[in-house]
Scaffold this motif. Sequence first.
Motif, PDB file in Angstrom:
ATOM      1  N   PHE A 177       0.837  -1.201   0.000  1.00 62.01           N
ATOM      2  CA  PHE A 177       0.000   0.000   0.000  1.00 62.01           C
ATOM      3  C   PHE A 177       0.876   1.256   0.000  1.00 62.01           C
ATOM      4  O   PHE A 177       1.702   1.436   0.896  1.00 62.01           O
ATOM      5  CB  PHE A 177      -0.912   0.005   1.227  1.00 62.01           C
ATOM      6  N   GLU A 178       0.652   2.095  -1.002  1.00 66.92           N
ATOM      7  CA  GLU A 178       1.453   3.308  -1.088  1.00 66.92           C
ATOM      8  C   GLU A 178       0.788   4.410  -0.273  1.00 66.92           C
ATOM      9  O   GLU A 178      -0.419   4.641  -0.383  1.00 66.92           O
ATOM     10  CB  GLU A 178       1.576   3.726  -2.546  1.00 66.92           C
ATOM     11  N   LEU A 179       1.572   5.087   0.538  1.00 62.95           N
ATOM     12  CA  LEU A 179       1.028   6.146   1.379  1.00 62.95           C
ATOM     13  C   LEU A 179       0.479   7.290   0.534  1.00 62.95           C
ATOM     14  O   LEU A 179       1.133   7.734  -0.414  1.00 62.95           O
ATOM     15  CB  LEU A 179       2.138   6.712   2.269  1.00 62.95           C
ATOM     16  N   CYS A 180      -0.699   7.806   0.898  1.00 62.53           N
ATOM     17  CA  CYS A 180      -1.206   9.018   0.247  1.00 62.53           C
ATOM     18  C   CYS A 180      -0.479  10.225   0.854  1.00 62.53           C
ATOM     19  O   CYS A 180       0.235  10.101   1.853  1.00 62.53           O
ATOM     20  CB  CYS A 180      -2.708   9.138   0.421  1.00 62.53           C
ATOM     21  N   ASP A 181      -0.681  11.393   0.263  1.00 65.03           N
ATOM     22  CA  ASP A 181       0.038  12.581   0.733  1.00 65.03           C
ATOM     23  C   ASP A 181      -0.246  12.887   2.200  1.00 65.03           C
ATOM     24  O   ASP A 181       0.654  13.195   2.973  1.00 65.03           O
ATOM     25  CB  ASP A 181      -0.323  13.796  -0.124  1.00 65.03           C
ATOM     26  N   LYS A 182      -1.516  12.785   2.564  1.00 66.66           N
ATOM     27  CA  LYS A 182      -1.878  13.125   3.952  1.00 66.66           C
ATOM     28  C   LYS A 182      -1.202  12.171   4.933  1.00 66.66           C
ATOM     29  O   LYS A 182      -0.652  12.592   5.948  1.00 66.66           O
ATOM     30  CB  LYS A 182      -3.398  13.037   4.129  1.00 66.66           C
ATOM     31  N   CYS A 183      -1.266  10.895   4.622  1.00 69.13           N
ATOM     32  CA  CYS A 183      -0.660   9.910   5.530  1.00 69.13           C
ATOM     33  C   CYS A 183       0.856  10.114   5.579  1.00 69.13           C
ATOM     34  O   CYS A 183       1.473   9.992   6.636  1.00 69.13           O
ATOM     35  CB  CYS A 183      -0.989   8.491   5.096  1.00 69.13           C
ATOM     36  N   GLU A 184       1.438  10.415   4.430  1.00 67.72           N
ATOM     37  CA  GLU A 184       2.876  10.597   4.398  1.00 67.72           C
ATOM     38  C   GLU A 184       3.306  11.783   5.266  1.00 67.72           C
ATOM     39  O   GLU A 184       4.301  11.720   5.986  1.00 67.72           O
ATOM     40  CB  GLU A 184       3.366  10.782   2.968  1.00 67.72           C
ATOM     41  N   GLN A 185       2.492  12.856   5.187  1.00 66.43           N
ATOM     42  CA  GLN A 185       2.778  14.025   6.032  1.00 66.43           C
ATOM     43  C   GLN A 185       2.781  13.641   7.507  1.00 66.43           C
ATOM     44  O   GLN A 185       3.660  14.026   8.267  1.00 66.43           O
ATOM     45  CB  GLN A 185       1.685  15.071   5.819  1.00 66.43           C
ATOM     46  N   GLU A 186       1.756  12.887   7.892  1.00 70.47           N
ATOM     47  CA  GLU A 186       1.653  12.476   9.297  1.00 70.47           C
ATOM     48  C   GLU A 186       2.826  11.571   9.673  1.00 70.47           C
ATOM     49  O   GLU A 186       3.381  11.675  10.765  1.00 70.47           O
ATOM     50  CB  GLU A 186       0.337  11.718   9.526  1.00 70.47           C
ATOM     51  N   TYR A 187       3.179  10.701   8.757  1.00 69.17           N
ATOM     52  CA  TYR A 187       4.266   9.758   8.985  1.00 69.17           C
ATOM     53  C   TYR A 187       5.585  10.478   9.229  1.00 69.17           C
ATOM     54  O   TYR A 187       6.430  10.018   9.996  1.00 69.17           O
ATOM     55  CB  TYR A 187       4.375   8.824   7.769  1.00 69.17           C
TER      56      TYR A 187
END
Length: 756
Positions: A159-169
Motif C-alpha cells: 500500500f502506497e502512502l497518500c500525501d496526507k498519511c505521508e505528512q503524518e508519517y
Amino acid sequence: MKSEKQTYRIKVTGLVQGVGFRPFVYRLAREFGIKGTVDNRNDGVSIMACGKKGEIEDFIAALNAKSPKASQIRKIDYHQVAYVPYDDFRIIKSSDNFSGNEITEVSPDIAVCEECLSDMKTQPHRLGYSFINCTNCGPRFSIIKALPYDRPNTTMSEFELCDKCEQEYKDVNDRRFHAQPVACNDCGPHYELYAEGGIIRDIEGIINRLSALLENGGVAAVKGLGGFNLICDALNEDATLNLRKSKHRDGKPLAVMFRDEKALRKYMQPSAQELQMLKSWRRPIVIVQTSDFPNKVVTSGFNSVGCMLPYMPFHYQLFESTTLDALVYTSANLSGEPIIKDDEIALAAFESKMPVLIYNRKIHNRIDDSVGFVARGKSRMLRRSRGYAPSPVPMPFNADGILAVGAELVNCFCFGRGTQAIMSQHIGDLKNAETLEFFEESIERFSHLYKFEAKAVVCDMHPDYLSSLYARKADLPLIEVQHHHAHMASVMAENALDEEVIGVVMDGTGYGTDGKIWGGEFFTGDLSSFERYAHFAYVPIPGGDAAVKEPWRTALSYLYAVYGKELFNLKILFVQTLDKSKAELIIQLIDKKLNSPESSSAGRLFDAVSALLQLCEVSSFHAEAPMRLEDVLDGTVSGDYPYVYKQRTVDFSPAIKAIVDDLTNDLSPALISAKFHNTVANAVLEVCKKIKEERSLEKVVLSGGTFQNRYLSQKVENDLEAEGFKVFFHRTVPANDGGLALGQLAIAAKKMFNNL
Ligand code: ZN
Ligand code: ZN
Ligand code: FE
C-alpha cells in the motif's frame, strides 16, 4: 555557561521499537530542555543528550516513568561522553546495521487505542476507517516479515502512502510519526464481504449486513488480526449450534467477546485483576466466573467463560451498529488444524455456508487469541499468543543459538538470542499435518525474522514426539531432555533460578527415564540434572492414548487396583452404568499387561476421579475431565481423604476407596471434588516437607498442566508458603506443554555454555 552542560550517551533496551518510543523521547527531551539526538539501533534506542546534570537525571527518570504503554524498557545504560554542543533535539535516521548479535525486540500486536477510536469519528480521511492505527496501536507481529521494523518489511508494503498519511508519517509531532502500518480511507487496506454470491465493499453496507445477520441468528467468518474467526450472537443457542457445526468442533467451551465492560458485568463476575487483564492493550481471552450465562451451548455447562473485549476497530464498529451484548468469537479452523489466515482458504472453506469477511492486507504470521486467568491476584497464561508473542522472556544466562522444539500436543517452540528466549506463538497439536507444516514454516519465519541460525537443537526425549523427530533430523548437535525436567526448568528460567530446588511437576503425560509415563513428580535438582525423589504410584492405563480420550478406563483401572473384581458389586452409578463386557475386556488388558502402560500421571488421576463422579467419562476435548472436576468443586469445603506416602511413592488408593464410600452415601460431586483436590494438595505439602527435612531445600517450583487448575495451584501455593517454603510458579509462559520449550532451552544452554 558551557561548562555546566554535559553530554550523555543513553542506551535504552527492551521493547522500544514500533511502539512510539522515539517520538516519546523527542517530546520528553523538549519538555526537559535537553538537546541531542535519538535513533533506532539493532539492539534498542540510542540517545545523545546534552543538558545540565540534574536535567539529564530527571529526563532519564521520566524515560522510565512515562514510557508508552506498549513499550517495555529492560535496561537504561548511560554514561558521560565528550561535550557535544547540540543546538536542538532531533530524531535521526535508523541505523540499519544488523550485523550485531543483539537484535531489537519485535512488538506483539496492540489493541486499537482510544485516540484512534476517536480519530475514526473526526479525521476526514479516516471517518469509519477500520484499519486506523498509530504508533501506540495496531498490527505488529502479525504483519512483520523482516527486521528492521519498517513498512517495506511488513505486509503493508503493497500500500502506497497518500500525501496526507505521508505528512503524518513524517511529522514528529504527529501520533502517526513513523507508524509503519499508517493508512487511511484513501490509501490503506479495505474490507470486502462475500455474501450470497455478491461482494459488498463499502464499510457501512458491510457492517449493516453483518449486524442484521448476527441479530437474526446467523454465523459469519471474519478476518481478524492473526487469522479468521467465526462469530455469532453469543446469547442465541441455535446460532451457536450452527457455528459449532461449521467448525466440526468438539464440546470445548467457546470464547465470548462482550461489547464493553458493562455488558460483561451483566453476565460475568470479574475481579479487579481480571478486568485489568481484559482491558490491557494485549486484550487476551480471560477465564472469568459466571453466575448464569444463559447459553449453555457456549459454556458447555462450565461455570466460567473465556471472555474478551473488542480490540480491532472493526469490533467497535460492529458493536456500535447492533444491540447485541456479546458475540461468540472463536478461531475459524477445522478442529485440530491451525487458525486459517489466507483469504482464499477461508473463502473455500466457508463461502458456501456463510458470509465471509476478508480484507486485502495479508497476515504474515498467523496468531491465535491468547488465553489467561488470574490466580492469587496474579495473571497467568493458558495460551501465549496474540498480544504476548514474540516478546522475549529474559533468561538468567546466555542461550544464544539454541533451538528448543517443545512438546507435541500443545506445541510452542523457542530459541535463544543472547540472554533472551524468543517464544513462538501457540502452534498446536503437531499430530495434525497442517499444524506440523505451520510448526516448520514458523521456525523458518522466525529464523528469517531474527536472523537466527541454530547451532544446536534441544527436544523432548520422547521417542515419537513429532517435534523430537524434527529435531533429530536436523544435522546439528542434539540435546534430549526429560519432559518433567524441562517443565521444572521452564518455571526456573522464568524466575531466574539457577540453583538446586524442589520441583513439583504434575501433568498428563511425559516420557520417563524408565520408559514409563510420568506425570505426578517430585524432583530435586537444578538445570543440569535432577533426581526423581518421589512420585505418584504407577497405575496401568488400559489402552494408553485411548484412555486419555476415555477417562472411564482409568477410573476402572483405579477401582480394579483397589477392589479387584469385587468392584462390580460397588453400589455406585459409575459401576452400575458400566458396559460390563467392555469393562471385562479392559480388565483383561490390565491383567495381561497388554497395551496398558504404567503411569504416575496426575492428569490421569484427575481423569479417574472425574469419571467416577460421572462428570466426564468420555472426553470431548483436551483436559475436559480435570476441568469439569475443578468446575464443580465447592471451595468452602475443607475436608480431605486419606492417602499413603511410603517408599517415596504417593498412593491414592485410600482416597479412591473413600470417594467410593462418599458416592455410595450420595454425597455431592461438589463436596467430593473439593475433598479430592485438598487431598492432592496435602500430598504435595507432605512430600515437600520430607524433602526439606532431608535436603534442606526451601525453594519449590511448580509446573505442569495440572497447575492450570486454579483451585489446586492456589491451595498448594498457599499451603507451601504457610510452611515457610519459597514458592515459584509460571506467570509469563503457560504451565502446560506450551511453556516446555523455555525449559528445554534453559537446560541446553546450561549444558552447552556450562554457564557457571
Ligand atoms: Zn492508535
Ligand atoms: Zn492515506
Ligand atoms: Fe507436560
